[in-house]
Design an enzyme around this catalytic site. Sequence first.
Site, PDB file in Angstrom:
ATOM      1  N   ASP A 240       0.902  -1.287  -0.033  1.00 36.90           N
ATOM      2  CA  ASP A 240      -0.034   0.020   0.009  1.00 36.90           C
ATOM      3  C   ASP A 240       0.902   1.092  -0.138  1.00 36.90           C
ATOM      4  OD1 ASP A 240      -2.254   1.640   0.695  1.00 36.90           O
ATOM      5  OD2 ASP A 240      -3.344   0.032   1.162  1.00 36.90           O
ATOM      6  N   ASP A 241       0.485   2.505   0.367  1.00 33.85           N
ATOM      7  CA  ASP A 241       1.069   3.759   0.473  1.00 33.85           C
ATOM      8  C   ASP A 241       2.421   3.370   1.321  1.00 33.85           C
ATOM      9  OD1 ASP A 241      -0.958   4.994  -0.725  1.00 33.85           O
ATOM     10  OD2 ASP A 241      -1.660   5.691   1.227  1.00 33.85           O
TER      11      ASP A 241
ATOM     12  N   GLY B  47       4.508  -0.568  -4.105  1.00 35.25           N
ATOM     13  CA  GLY B  47       3.510  -0.086  -3.118  1.00 35.25           C
ATOM     14  C   GLY B  47       2.868   1.052  -4.022  1.00 35.25           C
ATOM     15  N   HIS B  48       2.195   1.923  -3.110  1.00 34.65           N
ATOM     16  CA  HIS B  48       1.394   2.976  -3.756  1.00 34.65           C
ATOM     17  C   HIS B  48       1.772   4.233  -4.047  1.00 34.65           C
ATOM     18  CE1 HIS B  48      -2.514  -0.034  -3.043  1.00 34.65           C
ATOM     19  NE2 HIS B  48      -1.371  -0.634  -3.946  1.00 34.65           N
ATOM     20  N   GLY B  49       2.887   4.417  -3.407  1.00 34.98           N
ATOM     21  CA  GLY B  49       3.537   5.883  -3.504  1.00 34.98           C
ATOM     22  C   GLY B  49       3.467   6.604  -2.178  1.00 34.98           C
TER      23      GLY B  49
END
Length: 405
Positions: free
Chosen positions: A225-226, A247-249
């Site tokens: 995730d983030d 991941g999501h940055g």
Amino acid sequence: MDFHHRHFTMETTLRIWILINFLCFVLVNGQNYNVLNYGTKGDGQTDDSEGFVQAWNDVCGGDGDIKTLLIPSDKTFLLQPTVFQGPCNSTSIKVQLDGVIVAPSDKGAWSNPTPKMWIKFSYVSGLMIVGSGTINGRGLTFWELNLKASQRPTALHISKCDNFRINGLTSIDSAKNHISINKCNTVAISNINLFAPETSPNTDGIDISESTNINIFDSTIQTGDDCIAINSGSSNINITGINCGPGHGISVGSLGAGGAEATVSNVQVTHCTFNQTTNGARIKTWLGGQGYARNISFTDITLINTKNPIIIDQQYIDKGRLVGEESAVAISNVKYIDFHGTTSNKNAITIKCSETTHCRDVVMDGINITMADGGKPKVNCQYVDGESSDNDLMRNCFNNNTSTN
């Protein structure tokens, strides 16, 4: 003095300040409390929670300048959900983590069947967690059960701990987010490593909420995730030298869920790399929310096959849910400077803003993003007011703010 020089001077000053604080903790003599002296086994099988709590009570209740809770190397300690509660008598508490701490082996072995958090520090001013040790959340069984995020524990939760420092820690396989910073003022996080499988749900690296003066440096975050999420009530956030991905940055938000008022301000993200992440620099706010996200900058960003390098979504909404556009979290003074690298997505840049408030004072300069195959990506814009000195594609984004370029 130009912007880059001013930023370099500030960044260098912050690094020196963090180093001085770190050395003060390391060099000043203090009393050590080794958890092995409190009946712990360190075999990875025996529940050592009681021994840790007893050691902590002596550390927290002892007089003196610096007290150290020592978790020695070459040992693996099994902990059930444990709270290390303050306030403490000493103004400086150090946790020297050189060994390994593991969660129970599967969900059925947890003392609490639905734990919100695994390891929590609360009301401990001057807390520092240092060392080369590891915490292992053993999240696999939680993921396999497809439990909701609310039914899975945060690995390390820091609440109301001002002047908090963490350096050198590795966290693997947290069942949910690895580190949560809540209601803290003045935090320095550096040289940590956070790892979880790319497919693991909600395994954010660092979540920040209701906190101020947060500095995160020189760390590697690879999760599902983030890498870092900045939530409501947070301000003066400096993030530098993060290797993020998968991941999501790095995300601001989501903000304003359920019509809530949310505020985030003064966020600087610099010298970071997004390596095969779903998103890069993201701002996400719920339709119908209130408040603001402002004074946010992303500078000197390296992209390696990043799917959505730049994304603002001021109209976020759950699938199947209808919300009237009567309000939106205001987004303003956002800068994207010196982005370079590759994307895997033809629609690499999306700025989707609200017709009610628009996104205002958005600046995009030095944007040099190409497709992995060498092609030129597209820019999608809606209701955004800003400027760019880059090519016609970027300038048209701001001049024609209801179209796709």
